[in-house]
Design a protein around this motif. Structure first.
Motif, PDB file in Angstrom:
ATOM      1  N   VAL A 201       0.846  -1.194   0.000  1.00  0.00           N
ATOM      2  CA  VAL A 201       0.000   0.000   0.000  1.00  0.00           C
ATOM      3  C   VAL A 201       0.884   1.248   0.000  1.00  0.00           C
ATOM      4  CG1 VAL A 201      -1.885   1.216   1.145  1.00  0.00           C
ATOM      5  CG2 VAL A 201      -1.733  -1.271   1.324  1.00  0.00           C
ATOM      6  N   PHE A 205       3.924   5.032  -4.385  1.00  0.00           N
ATOM      7  CA  PHE A 205       4.740   3.870  -4.739  1.00  0.00           C
ATOM      8  C   PHE A 205       6.217   4.254  -4.914  1.00  0.00           C
ATOM      9  CE2 PHE A 205       5.234  -0.545  -5.826  1.00  0.00           C
ATOM     10  CZ  PHE A 205       4.131  -1.110  -5.198  1.00  0.00           C
ATOM     11  N   GLN A 347      -0.817  11.437  13.227  1.00  0.00           N
ATOM     12  CA  GLN A 347      -0.582  11.765  11.814  1.00  0.00           C
ATOM     13  C   GLN A 347      -1.686  12.672  11.285  1.00  0.00           C
ATOM     14  OE1 GLN A 347      -1.296   9.097   8.576  1.00  0.00           O
ATOM     15  NE2 GLN A 347       0.266  10.029   7.295  1.00  0.00           N
ATOM     16  N   LYS A 508      13.641  13.229   4.331  1.00  0.00           N
ATOM     17  CA  LYS A 508      13.710  12.105   3.373  1.00  0.00           C
ATOM     18  C   LYS A 508      14.875  12.328   2.411  1.00  0.00           C
ATOM     19  CE  LYS A 508       8.743  11.081   2.927  1.00  0.00           C
ATOM     20  NZ  LYS A 508       7.621  11.118   1.992  1.00  0.00           N
TER      21      LYS A 508
HETATM   22  O1  F6P Z   1       5.972  10.710   5.096  1.00  0.00           O
HETATM   23  C1  F6P Z   1       4.786  11.291   4.766  1.00  0.00           C
HETATM   24  C2  F6P Z   1       3.922  10.504   3.846  1.00  0.00           C
HETATM   25  O2  F6P Z   1       4.007  11.051   2.594  1.00  0.00           O
HETATM   26  C3  F6P Z   1       2.498  10.486   4.363  1.00  0.00           C
HETATM   27  O3  F6P Z   1       1.808  11.634   4.060  1.00  0.00           O
HETATM   28  C4  F6P Z   1       1.964   9.261   3.727  1.00  0.00           C
HETATM   29  O4  F6P Z   1       0.798   8.830   4.367  1.00  0.00           O
HETATM   30  C5  F6P Z   1       3.137   8.325   3.918  1.00  0.00           C
HETATM   31  O5  F6P Z   1       4.277   9.136   3.734  1.00  0.00           O
HETATM   32  C6  F6P Z   1       3.175   7.146   2.991  1.00  0.00           C
HETATM   33  O6  F6P Z   1       3.191   7.548   1.665  1.00  0.00           O
HETATM   34  P1  F6P Z   1       2.817   6.538   0.511  1.00  0.00           P
HETATM   35  O7  F6P Z   1       1.425   6.077   0.710  1.00  0.00           O
HETATM   36  O8  F6P Z   1       2.992   7.311  -0.742  1.00  0.00           O
HETATM   37  O9  F6P Z   1       3.792   5.376   0.580  1.00  0.00           O
END
Ligand code: F6P
Length: 547
Positions: A201, A205, A347, A508
């Motif tokens: 999920v 991605f 969150q 990140k």
């Molecule tokens: O780190 C923040 C974030 O972008 C959240 O907003 C999001 O829910 C999570 O990372 C996971 O992101 P993704 O569903 O794109 O893997």
């Protein structure tokens, strides 16, 4: 709220209420009735907030001047209110099919959502019947692993655990989140790769943690099939707004379920992101969860602010945060099944509302998101409640309780609820020095006074109580939607965009730069600051010593 704004419209109320006590306020019965509002299975009790009718009216006047209904309607209709990403915010459309009010969302969006729900339904029913081979899934699945992080983990994790009494027999759910390899290692040690279904999920991605953990589990499953890629792919589903990326990662197109740019990760439980939940509880319960949320949507769209639960909750947060400067809020569910509610709300609220500029790039000019923290009661009472009762800082609390448990141990449940009620009362009422002195029997007058000082409780520590009739798919859906709309309202009132999350990007990108310097000690670390360089060096040195 800046001191200027506070003085302009709330100052007189803060001054008055700072001099009054919750003991006094709680004697005002009509005030209590006004501050207790119900929607279906949810009772919201705000009567232990340091608020009176005049202060609430002042907040309501401020709210009405803000044109909040227009803003709310724009969200439901699919206007691009997430301006920094030029996106609509349409998580409410995901449950519009269960709504009594007609949805103003674009028809094409509603049709696509319903089509996806039907795809999910067909898959979930097949898995429930024990054979989803027609959907490309391996036979004999016993364990489902949701790999995702943030919004791709917290919602399904919360709901799967909260609704454990509704789980269908024969299937176990697991959540793999952190990039810490210990989690994947431990999971692989307990599961059979040939009986495991992995759901990848990720909205984008591209998330490092999810892709790395997915690769680890794919290698593990691959070893069980001697590298037969066709067999391995029968153990994977994906949910993503980036369908091409999911496919090129290796999940067959027919096994990828879409989500959309108009659904934020932390608002996505209602989409295919909830697939692991739908598999765990069955589609009927999943749709009931949507119906619970839709009921809250309808209420939010139609109730006057005085009775509107999400609006009232947001006004109280604004009051505590901006009028009284409270920097944090403790969320304490008195229900083990709601253990994950606090991290879910962290969150939802902090990623949405932790902003300091407006969509126009101007300073927000007031404090925004409080720090949300907490854990389940009664455990919390034996950990940090001392500081909440007698510490120097006032921390507003939110107690969440359940009237009817899903078990038959009535004695336990009455004890649990009595603790919830007692804590809310004790925090509000406190115990005066004189009351403590009257109770102190040991020693002479001086010793009794010293003891009484230790046993005095200042009181006037505000809290909200949310009581669910029972923890069901319907009440859980309504509860989560209540918080979603509270967040929307605070974004509106604070003039910030609650739907982007640029603040997570810097760390990140620095992690991506640091990674090569950890992978190889010959990679240069000189581009980093001195503290980072020293720690990278220390890691390499200790690794060499333990090799
Ligand atoms: O780190 C923040 C974030 O972008 C959240 O907003 C999001 O829910 C999570 O990372 C996971 O992101 P993704 O569903 O794109 O893997």
């Amino acid at each position: 709220m800046s001191p200027e704004r506070r003085s302009s419209f709330l100052a007189e109320h803060v001054d008055r209420l700072s001099r009054s006590s919750l003991r006094e306020l709680l004697k005002d019965i009509p005030r209590g009735e006004r501050l207790r509002q119900r929607l279906g299975p949810i009772l919201l009790d705000l009567s232990r907030q340091q608020l009176d009718g005049a202060a609430l009216d002042a907040l309501g006047t401020h709210l009405e001047a803000s044109d909040w209904q227009a803003s709310r309607n724009a969200m439901f209709a699919g206007a691009p209110i997430n301006t920094s990403e030029q996106r609509a915010v349409l998580h409410t459309a995901l449950r519009a099919g269960e709504s009594r009010l007609p949805s103003p969302a674009p028809r094409a969006v509603l049709a696509e959502i319903e089509q996806t729900l039907q795809r999910i339904e067909a898959l979930v029913q097949a898995i429930g019947h024990g054979d989803a081979t027609a959907f490309g899934i391996a036979h004999g699945i016993t364990d489902v692993v949701n790999i995702g992080i943030g919004g791709s983990d917290l919602g399904p994790r919360l709901a799967v655990r909260a609704l454990a009494p509704f789980h269908v027999a024969g299937l176990r759910s697991h959540f793999l989140t952190n990039v810490d390899g210990q989690a994947a290692h431990d999971l692989m040690a307990q599961l059979d790769p040939r009986r495991t279904l992995v759901i990848m999920v990720s909205k984008t991605f591209t998330t490092q943690e999810t892709l790395l953990n997915g690769q680890v589990l794919r290698d593990w499953i691959s070893r069980a099939y001697d590298g037969n890629a066709r067999e391995v792919s029968r153990h994977f589903l994906a949910v993503s707004a980036n369908v091409p990326a999911a496919e090129s990662w290796g999940v067959p197109a027919a096994q990828v379920y879409p989500m959309w740019d108009f659904v934020g990760g932390r608002f996505s439980l209602w989409s295919a992101v909830g697939l692991s939940l739908a598999i765990a509880v069955g589609m009927e319960h999943f749709r009931t969860l949507l119906a619970g949320a839709a009921r809250m949507d309808d209420h939010f769209r139609s109730a006057p602010w005085q009775e509107n639960l999400p609006v009232l909750l947001s006004l109280v947060e604004l009051w505590n945060r901006n009028a009284f400067g409270r920097g944090s809020r403790a969320v304490v569910p008195y229900a083990d099944l709601l253990t994950d509610l606090t991290s879910y709300l962290q969150q939802l609220e902090m990623e949405s509302l932790g902003k300091q500029v407006t969509p126009q790039g101007q300073p927000a000019g007031q404090s925004t998101s409080a720090v949300v923290w907490g854990s389940v009661g009664t455990n919390a009472q034996h950990a940090y409640f001392q500081a909440l009762h007698q510490g120097t800082d006032v921390v507003p609390l939110e107690f969440i309780g359940v009237v009817q448990p899903a078990h038959e141990l009535r004695g336990n449940h009455d004890a649990l609820l009595s603790n919830l009620l007692a804590q809310a009362a004790a925090l509000a009422l406190g115990k005066t020095f004189d009351e403590a002195l009257a109770e102190a029997k040991e020693g002479d007058e001086a010793a009794r006074r010293v003891l009484a000082a230790q046993r005095t409780f200042p009181g006037d520590r505000p809290s909200t109580v949310i009581l669910l009739d029972a923890l069901t798919p319907e009440s859980l859906g309504a509860l989560i939607a209540l918080y979603e709309h509270k967040v929307f309202m605070l974004g509106h009132l604070w003039g910030i965009n609650a739907f982007d999350q640029w603040g997570v990007e810097l760390g990140k990108s620095i992690a991506r730069q640091i990674l090569p310097a950890l992978e190889s000690d010959s990679a240069s670390a000189s581009a980093f600051d001195s503290a980072t360089q020293a720690l990278i060096e220390a890691i390499h040195q200790r690794r060499k010593q333990s090799d």
